[in-house]
Scaffold this motif. Structure first.
Motif, PDB file in Angstrom:
ATOM      1  N   VAL A   1     -70.883  89.003  92.082  1.00 33.36           N
ATOM      2  CA  VAL A   1     -70.878  87.682  91.460  1.00 33.36           C
ATOM      3  C   VAL A   1     -70.315  86.676  92.457  1.00 33.36           C
ATOM      4  N   VAL A   2     -70.968  85.515  92.528  1.00 28.40           N
ATOM      5  CA  VAL A   2     -70.458  84.386  93.312  1.00 28.40           C
ATOM      6  C   VAL A   2     -70.159  83.256  92.335  1.00 28.40           C
ATOM      7  N   LEU A   3     -68.931  82.741  92.373  1.00 27.87           N
ATOM      8  CA  LEU A   3     -68.488  81.730  91.424  1.00 27.87           C
ATOM      9  C   LEU A   3     -68.221  80.408  92.122  1.00 27.87           C
ATOM     10  N   LEU A   4     -68.596  79.320  91.442  1.00 28.85           N
ATOM     11  CA  LEU A   4     -68.264  77.978  91.917  1.00 28.85           C
ATOM     12  C   LEU A   4     -68.022  77.098  90.710  1.00 28.85           C
ATOM     13  N   GLY A   5     -67.426  75.928  90.961  1.00 28.37           N
ATOM     14  CA  GLY A   5     -67.275  74.961  89.883  1.00 28.37           C
ATOM     15  C   GLY A   5     -65.924  75.002  89.210  1.00 28.37           C
ATOM     16  N   ARG A   6     -65.689  73.990  88.367  1.00 36.52           N
ATOM     17  CA  ARG A   6     -64.374  73.800  87.768  1.00 36.52           C
ATOM     18  C   ARG A   6     -63.917  74.960  86.909  1.00 36.52           C
ATOM     19  N   ASP A   7     -64.834  75.515  86.114  1.00 34.43           N
ATOM     20  CA  ASP A   7     -64.439  76.567  85.174  1.00 34.43           C
ATOM     21  C   ASP A   7     -64.756  77.963  85.671  1.00 34.43           C
ATOM     22  N   ALA A   8     -64.895  78.113  86.987  1.00 33.07           N
ATOM     23  CA  ALA A   8     -65.066  79.458  87.551  1.00 33.07           C
ATOM     24  C   ALA A   8     -63.953  80.409  87.115  1.00 33.07           C
ATOM     25  N   PRO A   9     -62.693  79.960  86.999  1.00 28.44           N
ATOM     26  CA  PRO A   9     -61.640  80.887  86.550  1.00 28.44           C
ATOM     27  C   PRO A   9     -61.895  81.495  85.180  1.00 28.44           C
ATOM     28  N   VAL A  10     -62.587  80.765  84.297  1.00 29.00           N
ATOM     29  CA  VAL A  10     -62.888  81.301  82.966  1.00 29.00           C
ATOM     30  C   VAL A  10     -63.786  82.532  83.095  1.00 29.00           C
ATOM     31  N   ILE A  11     -64.798  82.443  83.950  1.00 35.67           N
ATOM     32  CA  ILE A  11     -65.709  83.572  84.154  1.00 35.67           C
ATOM     33  C   ILE A  11     -65.001  84.690  84.910  1.00 35.67           C
ATOM     34  N   ARG A  12     -64.178  84.317  85.897  1.00 39.32           N
ATOM     35  CA  ARG A  12     -63.463  85.330  86.674  1.00 39.32           C
ATOM     36  C   ARG A  12     -62.580  86.188  85.777  1.00 39.32           C
ATOM     37  N   GLU A  13     -61.926  85.557  84.807  1.00 37.55           N
ATOM     38  CA  GLU A  13     -61.067  86.318  83.897  1.00 37.55           C
ATOM     39  C   GLU A  13     -61.875  87.289  83.039  1.00 37.55           C
ATOM     40  N   SER A  14     -63.045  86.874  82.595  1.00 33.97           N
ATOM     41  CA  SER A  14     -63.892  87.786  81.829  1.00 33.97           C
ATOM     42  C   SER A  14     -64.350  88.957  82.695  1.00 33.97           C
ATOM     43  N   LEU A  15     -64.689  88.684  83.940  1.00 34.36           N
ATOM     44  CA  LEU A  15     -65.065  89.765  84.869  1.00 34.36           C
ATOM     45  C   LEU A  15     -63.893  90.698  85.118  1.00 34.36           C
ATOM     46  N   ARG A  16     -62.689  90.148  85.262  1.00 34.50           N
ATOM     47  CA  ARG A  16     -61.509  90.983  85.486  1.00 34.50           C
ATOM     48  C   ARG A  16     -61.262  91.922  84.309  1.00 34.50           C
ATOM     49  N   ARG A  17     -61.509  91.395  83.089  1.00 37.04           N
ATOM     50  CA  ARG A  17     -61.263  92.215  81.896  1.00 37.04           C
ATOM     51  C   ARG A  17     -62.338  93.269  81.681  1.00 37.04           C
ATOM     52  N   HIS A  18     -63.594  92.941  81.943  1.00 40.58           N
ATOM     53  CA  HIS A  18     -64.685  93.801  81.501  1.00 40.58           C
ATOM     54  C   HIS A  18     -65.541  94.382  82.627  1.00 40.58           C
ATOM     55  N   ALA A  19     -65.376  93.891  83.844  1.00 38.89           N
ATOM     56  CA  ALA A  19     -66.136  94.433  84.978  1.00 38.89           C
ATOM     57  C   ALA A  19     -65.263  94.385  86.227  1.00 38.89           C
ATOM     58  N   PRO A  20     -64.125  95.048  86.194  1.00 39.58           N
ATOM     59  CA  PRO A  20     -63.159  94.904  87.294  1.00 39.58           C
ATOM     60  C   PRO A  20     -63.651  95.451  88.628  1.00 39.58           C
ATOM     61  N   ASP A  21     -64.643  96.319  88.603  1.00 37.90           N
ATOM     62  CA  ASP A  21     -65.128  96.907  89.846  1.00 37.90           C
ATOM     63  C   ASP A  21     -66.236  96.096  90.506  1.00 37.90           C
ATOM     64  N   VAL A  22     -66.721  95.065  89.834  1.00 40.30           N
ATOM     65  CA  VAL A  22     -67.788  94.234  90.409  1.00 40.30           C
ATOM     66  C   VAL A  22     -67.170  93.265  91.410  1.00 40.30           C
ATOM     67  N   PRO A  23     -67.645  93.248  92.664  1.00 37.95           N
ATOM     68  CA  PRO A  23     -67.078  92.316  93.649  1.00 37.95           C
ATOM     69  C   PRO A  23     -67.377  90.864  93.295  1.00 37.95           C
ATOM     70  N   VAL A  24     -66.380  90.002  93.495  1.00 41.27           N
ATOM     71  CA  VAL A  24     -66.491  88.586  93.156  1.00 41.27           C
ATOM     72  C   VAL A  24     -66.107  87.746  94.361  1.00 41.27           C
ATOM     73  N   ILE A  25     -66.931  86.750  94.661  1.00 38.62           N
ATOM     74  CA  ILE A  25     -66.634  85.785  95.717  1.00 38.62           C
ATOM     75  C   ILE A  25     -66.465  84.417  95.079  1.00 38.62           C
ATOM     76  N   ASP A  26     -65.325  83.764  95.342  1.00 36.26           N
ATOM     77  CA  ASP A  26     -65.078  82.419  94.846  1.00 36.26           C
ATOM     78  C   ASP A  26     -65.408  81.402  95.934  1.00 36.26           C
ATOM     79  N   VAL A  27     -66.139  80.373  95.565  1.00 40.93           N
ATOM     80  CA  VAL A  27     -66.473  79.298  96.489  1.00 40.93           C
ATOM     81  C   VAL A  27     -65.764  78.031  96.010  1.00 40.93           C
ATOM     82  N   ALA A  28     -64.859  77.533  96.812  1.00 43.66           N
ATOM     83  CA  ALA A  28     -64.112  76.328  96.455  1.00 43.66           C
ATOM     84  C   ALA A  28     -64.868  75.100  96.932  1.00 43.66           C
ATOM     85  N   ALA A  29     -65.104  74.149  96.031  1.00 42.91           N
ATOM     86  CA  ALA A  29     -65.884  72.961  96.384  1.00 42.91           C
ATOM     87  C   ALA A  29     -65.177  72.094  97.405  1.00 42.91           C
ATOM     88  N   GLY A  30     -63.857  72.152  97.458  1.00 40.34           N
ATOM     89  CA  GLY A  30     -63.115  71.250  98.330  1.00 40.34           C
ATOM     90  C   GLY A  30     -62.931  71.741  99.753  1.00 40.34           C
TER      91      GLY A  30
END
Length: 493
Positions: free
Chosen positions: A405-434
């Motif tokens: 999963v690649v995450l961007l945007g203001r509410d990326a943390p909301v999705i990241r938390e769901s991934l942490r709870r239910h798909a902890p083994d899926v790699p996640v990359i966060d992209v910061a807009a700034g």
């Protein structure tokens, strides 16, 4: 209180004398302008209000004022409802909690939406029937499919409402249409009270717009507004067999005697339904001997996409068209020729064996889930403005097909938390807009997705969120994604 007799107000229509009716139009966007323009044409005393002066609002205001209307634009214009008002016509995006509308309700002034106004302004000598569609997702594609089917059947029609032409303009056309393909949002339906579609469909009901429907009853209120589309239906109430809420809304609706409940399903259709028989879209609802036979509408190979939600949209559109006596041959022709608008499961490119798909229109979790379930394995690009939505059910449903999963945007943390709870083994990359590294955020998204994907995978932009934190709209977000993919393919990034 309004100075107009309630019975007189309730009877207002196309042929009424509007000359003494004082109408405030709340909002001066596309639908607000259409309402104000046509009410002015009918002779009403119109005041249009909008906090924004963006786009061509000022030019349109000058035009309407030359015809006798009053238009007030800019900050503070909608704070206070004028004293002498008989009726308020609101644009669809306005919340019932908006001060102007709350004041109207408090003073007993009726509030109509532009859709309600349009229904009342139909020509009484030739009232054009509506085939109406709502749902959390798929509305526009379904209505455009329906429009194509009606045209293929030789009918003069247009897509109107939440897509295409404003409904007031459609019903006031001096050359009447044979039928209208109408998309309605929950916002538009909220302000309806007399609309009676010939046939109507609720495609699905899922969590969305909880900022507009706050509090513990938010989802109930949202579903209830969707269900208004079935009220007074004369022919067919089309519902989604896979979504029990839609069927319950049909059961609760006060329909015209003789109206039928028609289910659509991706399984084998029962009597009175449309669905799939092997690779054939089949009609067991609108054929003479539906207990022992079915009409072939098209095959899966005729469709631009075989994604489950796209097939479901085709079945719902077909049910509405068939309820209006469009032939199976016309339905098939329309579906063979139909191509969805951009940013809806649109293949961008295949690079090094990885397919890149733009579904930027997937702006809530339900839409993203439907899109993700069409691909396996998939690298998911998500994030933006969540509008109060949650992602736990979505992540639980698709986690086994996620490569990353690649995450961007203001509410990326909301999705990241769901991934942490239910798909902890899926790699996640966060992209910061700034980040200031000389590379745009979408190029970093594409680079991150490419690092996770393997040949045979799909990288899917299905954000599950609105776009306005980083982009002008979902189209601009999809364009940015496609451009970044093409830069990578060319080796420019």
């Amino acid at each position: 209180m309004t100075g107009l007799d309630p019975a007189a107000l309730a009877a207002l229509g196309r042929t009424s004398d509007w000359s003494s009716i004082r109408v405030v139009v709340a909002g001066f966007g596309v639908s607000g302008y259409a309402a104000a323009d046509n009410l002015t044409f009918l002779g009403a005393r119109v005041t249009a209000l909008d906090e924004s002066e963006a786009g061509d609002r000022r030019e349109r205001a000058d035009l309407l004022e030359s015809l006798g209307a009053t238009v007030r634009l800019g900050p503070g214009s909608t704070t206070t409802l004028p004293d002498d008002v008989d009726l308020v016509v609101t644009s669809p995006g306005w919340s019932p909690r908006a001060p102007l509308l709350a004041q109207a309700v408090g003073r007993g002034v009726p509030v109509w939406g532009e859709v309600e106004l349009a229904w009342r302004l139909r020509d009484p000598e030739r009232p054009v029937p509506w085939l109406a569609v709502t749902g959390t997702n798929g509305k526009t594609t379904t209505v455009q499919m329906l429009e194509a089917m009606l045209r293929a059947g030789g009918l003069r029609t247009v897509a109107a409402g939440n897509v295409g032409l404003p409904l007031v303009e459609a019903v006031m056309d001096p050359d009447p249409y044979d039928v209208l393909a109408v998309e309605l949002s929950s916002f538009q339906l909220h302000w309806t009270s007399t609309v009676a579609a010939r046939s109507a469909a609720v495609l699905n009901v899922a969590e969305d717009h909880l900022d507009w429907y706050p509090g513990p009853s938010g989802m109930t209120d949202y579903a209830a507004d969707k269900g208004r589309i079935y009220e007074r239906v004369r022919s067919a109430c089309v519902y989604n067999v896979a979504d029990p809420v839609t069927e319950e809304l049909v059961r609760e609706a006060d329909v015209t005697e003789g109206a039928r409940a028609i289910g659509f399903t991706l399984g084998t259709p029962a009597v009175g339904m449309v669905g799939l028989v092997d690779d054939v879209l089949a009609d067991r609802a609108f054929v003479e001997d539906r207990r022992s036979s079915a009409a072939e509408l098209c095959t899966l190979g005729d469709l631009a996409s075989q994604a489950p939600h796209y097939v479901a949209n085709a079945l719902a559109a077909a049910a509405l068209a068939r309820s209006f006596d469009v032939t199976p041959a016309a339905v098939q022709q329309a579906l063979r020729d139909f191509r969805p608008d951009g940013h809806r499961i649109a293949e961008v490119a295949t690079v090094d064996g990885v397919t890149w798909v733009d579904d930027s229109k997937a702006t809530n979790p339900h839409a993203a889930r439907a899109s993700l379930q069409a691909y396996d394995p998939v690298v998911w690009v998500a994030g933006g403005l969540a509008k109060g939505a949650r992602f736990d059910d979505l992540v639980q449903a698709v986690r086994d097909r996620l490569r990353g999963v690649v995450l961007l945007g203001r509410d990326a943390p909301v999705i990241r938390e769901s991934l942490r709870r239910h798909a902890p083994d899926v790699p996640v990359i966060d992209v910061a807009a700034g980040e200031d590294d000389g590379v745009g955020p979408m190029d970093r998204v594409v680079a991150g997705a490419a690092s996770l994907a393997r040949p045979g995978d799909t990288v899917l932009l299905a954000p599950g969120c609105a776009s306005m934190d980083m982009f002008a709209n979902y189209g601009a977000r999809g364009d940015a994604f496609a451009e970044a993919v093409h830069r990578r393919r060319r080796g420019d990034s």
